[in-house]
Motif scaffolding. Structure first.
Motif, PDB file in Angstrom:
ATOM      1  N   ASP A 256     -39.771  41.696 -42.068  1.00 13.45           N
ATOM      2  CA  ASP A 256     -38.505  42.642 -42.800  1.00 13.45           C
ATOM      3  C   ASP A 256     -38.284  43.942 -42.314  1.00 13.45           C
ATOM      4  O   ASP A 256     -38.765  44.319 -41.091  1.00 13.45           O
TER       5      ASP A 256
ATOM      6  N   LYS B 237     -33.351  53.877 -47.565  1.00 21.08           N
ATOM      7  CA  LYS B 237     -33.035  53.334 -49.052  1.00 21.08           C
ATOM      8  C   LYS B 237     -33.615  51.751 -48.980  1.00 21.08           C
ATOM      9  O   LYS B 237     -33.242  50.781 -49.654  1.00 21.08           O
ATOM     10  N   GLU B 238     -34.782  51.646 -48.353  1.00 20.61           N
ATOM     11  CA  GLU B 238     -35.370  50.462 -48.311  1.00 20.61           C
ATOM     12  C   GLU B 238     -34.531  49.172 -47.830  1.00 20.61           C
ATOM     13  O   GLU B 238     -35.053  48.088 -47.866  1.00 20.61           O
ATOM     14  N   GLU B 239     -33.409  49.193 -46.998  1.00 15.17           N
ATOM     15  CA  GLU B 239     -32.724  48.401 -46.742  1.00 15.17           C
ATOM     16  C   GLU B 239     -32.286  48.342 -45.187  1.00 15.17           C
ATOM     17  O   GLU B 239     -31.562  47.318 -44.529  1.00 15.17           O
ATOM     18  N   ARG B 240     -32.036  49.436 -44.630  1.00 18.96           N
ATOM     19  CA  ARG B 240     -31.391  49.666 -43.350  1.00 18.96           C
ATOM     20  C   ARG B 240     -32.221  50.692 -42.428  1.00 18.96           C
ATOM     21  O   ARG B 240     -32.925  51.374 -42.918  1.00 18.96           O
TER      22      ARG B 240
ATOM     23  N   THR C 127     -29.071  46.446 -38.371  1.00 24.22           N
ATOM     24  CA  THR C 127     -30.148  46.106 -39.119  1.00 24.22           C
ATOM     25  C   THR C 127     -30.144  44.525 -39.025  1.00 24.22           C
ATOM     26  O   THR C 127     -30.934  43.850 -38.904  1.00 24.22           O
TER      27      THR C 127
END
Length: 443
Positions: free
Chosen positions: A387, A413-416, A376
């Motif tokens: 993003d 998880k909204e991040e990876r 990511t």
């Protein structure tokens, strides 16, 4: 004088002979097609059978729909119940759309403003859409259990138990039996057993169970869910769409939180004195074609409904059971190869690869799907100003249009950023190598 037309029994016998003459040839797979778990790859013989059945329907429509279809669907239901270990065939409803079946259950529920629904955070997106609607329209409260990178079944059960016990208005617990992103086997029986003691209805999404798990580990009766949905076109290699909804009426009557009058209706059999005892329950549907179970009572409607996908169940399930041992061996090799390629290709450590993609089961069984984290940070650098969610939207068409690779990209998880890779045959490993090379080129 012309010879008389063949009898129904002759036509049926000829069909059985044609069906049995087709080989158990496994489905072919393109090396870049990594999304098998979305709909599955039908066996070549399934296409031939499907075409043969459609031709019969056009040549002898009344014989086909009034005589052959009920007989063949009866056989399919028997095969499905034996494979899934369902002791009451009337509880299994064939559905063309699992999402529609789930929506039908949820919209007929006795929701109140105080109602609480508990799910995991990796349920199917159509379920999320439906629950989001209910949160707004019915004012229900939706609690999602979090699944971690290195989750295990004990941890999942404990999280469900904790939320169930600390909320006294839980009116539904809904979860996957085998989740897709990431691939996890949930402790379905333990969760359903807990809910049963507390008189809480359960809806289990078992879409990835048939064909994915060895048949020795499939027992729908033993799971004990109030509602259990499943599909056969993912890992049983039928023509899509072919699914089922199992309704445990005994449990539901005991719990008494859903209006069975609207969920089920009674279609009388040929007897003019039909009663609920000798009639068949089936799920009501707002659109034709969602359900085929009730046509076994003799309803003639060839113009709006197609039954071929379900008629193919018997030979497809036979292939699944015959080949499942070899399939499991292939999948275990596939998983280890994918982990190796991912680790070496992206310079990831073993833990980072396997704590997410390596989650499988409490049994000696390998799920034929694996979810893997993408690099990511490197992708964020390669696409400045974007993003993770916007990169996800870019990656899917870019991988297909520039590299010929189809694979589901999602955000964890909204991040990876992550991908789900499904096993579609030995050539899939080559596709994974191509995927890694393509992502590295983008970075």
């Amino acid at each position: 004088m012309s010879s008389p037309p063949p009898t129904t029994s002759t036509i049926l016998a000829n069909y059985y002979a044609y069906e049995s003459s087709l080989p158990l040839t496994p489905p072919s797979s393109s090396p870049t097609y990594l999304n098998t778990g979305a709909f599955g790859v039908p066996y070549p013989s399934s296409f031939l059978l499907n075409t043969h059945l459609i031709q019969l329907g056009y040549e002898q429509p009344m014989v086909y729909h009034r005589s052959l279809v009920p007989e063949l669907l009866k056989r399919s239901k028997k095969s499905a119940c034996e494979y899934l270990k369902i002791s009451h065939p009337e509880s299994l409803n064939f559905v063309c759309s699992v999402s529609s079946a789930i929506f039908r259950v949820l919209e007929n529920f006795k929701w109140m403003d105080t109602s609480v629904v508990i799910t995991s955070d990796c349920v199917y997106h159509s379920i999320k859409d439906c629950l989001s609607y209910l949160v707004t329209s019915k004012k229900i409260r939706w609690i999602q259990i979090t699944t971690n990178y290195n989750t295990n079944t004990d941890e999942i059960y404990e999280k469900f138990e904790k939320e169930i016990r600390r909320n006294d208005k839980v009116d539904m617990v809904l979860f996957d039996h085998v989740s897709s992103k990431p691939s996890i086997l949930f402790p379905a029986k333990r969760i359903c057993s807990l809910c049963k003691t507390m008189k809480i209805p359960t809806l289990v999404d078992g879409s990835h169970v048939p064909g994915s798990l060895p048949s020795s580990l499939i027992d729908i009766d033993d799971v004990g869910a109030c509602f259990y949905v499943l599909t056969f076109h993912k890992w049983c290699h039928t023509i899509r769409s072919a699914g089922g909804l199992v309704v445990n009426k005994d449990l539901l009557r005991d719990i008494n939180k859903i209006d069975l009058f609207y969920l089920t209706r009674i279609i009388p059999n040929s007897s003019s004195t039909a009663t609920p005892a000798n009639s068949v329950y089936y799920l009501e549907s707002s659109q034709p074609g969602y359900l085929t179970d009730y046509i076994t009572r003799g309803i003639y409607d060839e113009s709006t409904r197609s039954y071929e996908n379900f008629i193919l169940l018997t030979p497809c399930l036979l292939r699944v059971v015959t080949t499942e041992d070899a399939f499991q061996k292939e999948v275990k090799v596939f998983r280890e190869e994918v982990f190796r390629i991912w680790k070496e290709g992206f310079n990831m450590n073993d833990l980072e690869v396997k704590v997410f993609g390596g989650v499988t089961t409490d049994f000696d069984v390998a799920l034929p799907m694996v979810s893997l984290l993408l690099p990511t940070e490197r992708l964020l650098t390669a696409f400045p100003g974007e993003d993770v969610n916007s990169i996800k939207k870019l990656l899917t068409p870019k991988l297909w249009e520039e590299y010929g690779i189809e694979v589901p990209v999602f955000v964890w998880k909204e991040e990876r950023l992550a991908v789900r890779i499904s096993y579609g045959g030995p050539n899939v490993v080559q596709g994974v190598e191509m995927l890694v090379a393509a992502v590295n080129k983008m970075c």
